[in-house]
Design an enzyme around this catalytic site. Sequence first.
Site, PDB file in Angstrom:
ATOM      1  N   PRO A  64       0.831  -1.206   0.000  1.00 41.63           N
ATOM      2  CA  PRO A  64       0.000   0.000   0.000  1.00 41.63           C
ATOM      3  C   PRO A  64       0.866   1.256   0.000  1.00 41.63           C
ATOM      4  CG  PRO A  64      -0.867  -1.596   1.555  1.00 41.63           C
ATOM      5  CD  PRO A  64       0.459  -2.138   1.069  1.00 41.63           C
ATOM      6  N   GLU A  65       0.556   2.168  -0.914  1.00 42.40           N
ATOM      7  CA  GLU A  65       1.324   3.391  -1.041  1.00 42.40           C
ATOM      8  C   GLU A  65       0.507   4.559  -0.483  1.00 42.40           C
ATOM      9  OE1 GLU A  65       2.762   3.707  -5.061  1.00 42.40           O
ATOM     10  OE2 GLU A  65       3.604   1.699  -5.027  1.00 42.40           O
TER      11      GLU A  65
END
Length: 272
Positions: A2-3
């Site tokens: 997840p960014e």
Amino acid sequence: MPELPEVETTCRGIRPHVEGRALSALVVRNPRLRVPVPDTLPARIGGRILHTVGRRAKYLLLGFDGGSVIVHLGMSGSLRVVPSSEPPGAHDHVDFVFGAHALRLRDPRRFGMVVWQEGDVARHPLLANLGPEPLDAAFDTDWLYAVTRGLRAPIKHVLMDSHRVVGVGNIYASESLFRARIHPLEPAGHLGPRRCARLVASVRATLAAAIAAGGSTLRDFVGGDGQPGYFQQQYFVYGRSGEPCRVCGSAVRRIVSAQRATYFCPRCQRRS
């Protein structure tokens, strides 16, 4: 992993449900994450008010009296709101219980973390040396131009260096560079003020669009409401090797740089 858009989506999703409420209990079913959950944490924060839910880079920050809990979602984790009575699954390792609801950390690969920082959370070693947020005013043309002077490293590597700017991971670096019409392997020091301005605007536009779309569905990622993101439907280049460019029709290319897949259009993003 997840960014920034995925973490920001989670932050915005969980905030209305828990901010300003007292933590009934911290339930730790499996403390063996990438960094073990401190065994003193349940007693430390139980009964305290959760004053703020924020984000720094890819970390969620839960601000209590006296300090903050730093949460990282690891490679494929999620933090979502569920009924506290809902039976946990095999990979549901930590619950922050707020009465009838809970924030449940699901982390199949156990690469996330839940750690405590006393006092100012910005002093924690994970956060102390991070670069500016790409959506903040500090990330502007003058800053990017100054920080890239003399650098031979490819501009994509610089965008992904959290000591220079945070949260622009592999997907969003590729997408931002396409929007800015800059080749990912262009030496960062070759960018002049005009291309720096285009890139700053493109990074901001890409991240804003991704947040609006709820992020991208990466492995098991879901937002705070349990819904997957759909920004991947808007990708210009990432994951589209061999497919026609949405702008010029040329075949999107895939290369590997610094052990990361990199996607670009050879016509729209020519080397200078």
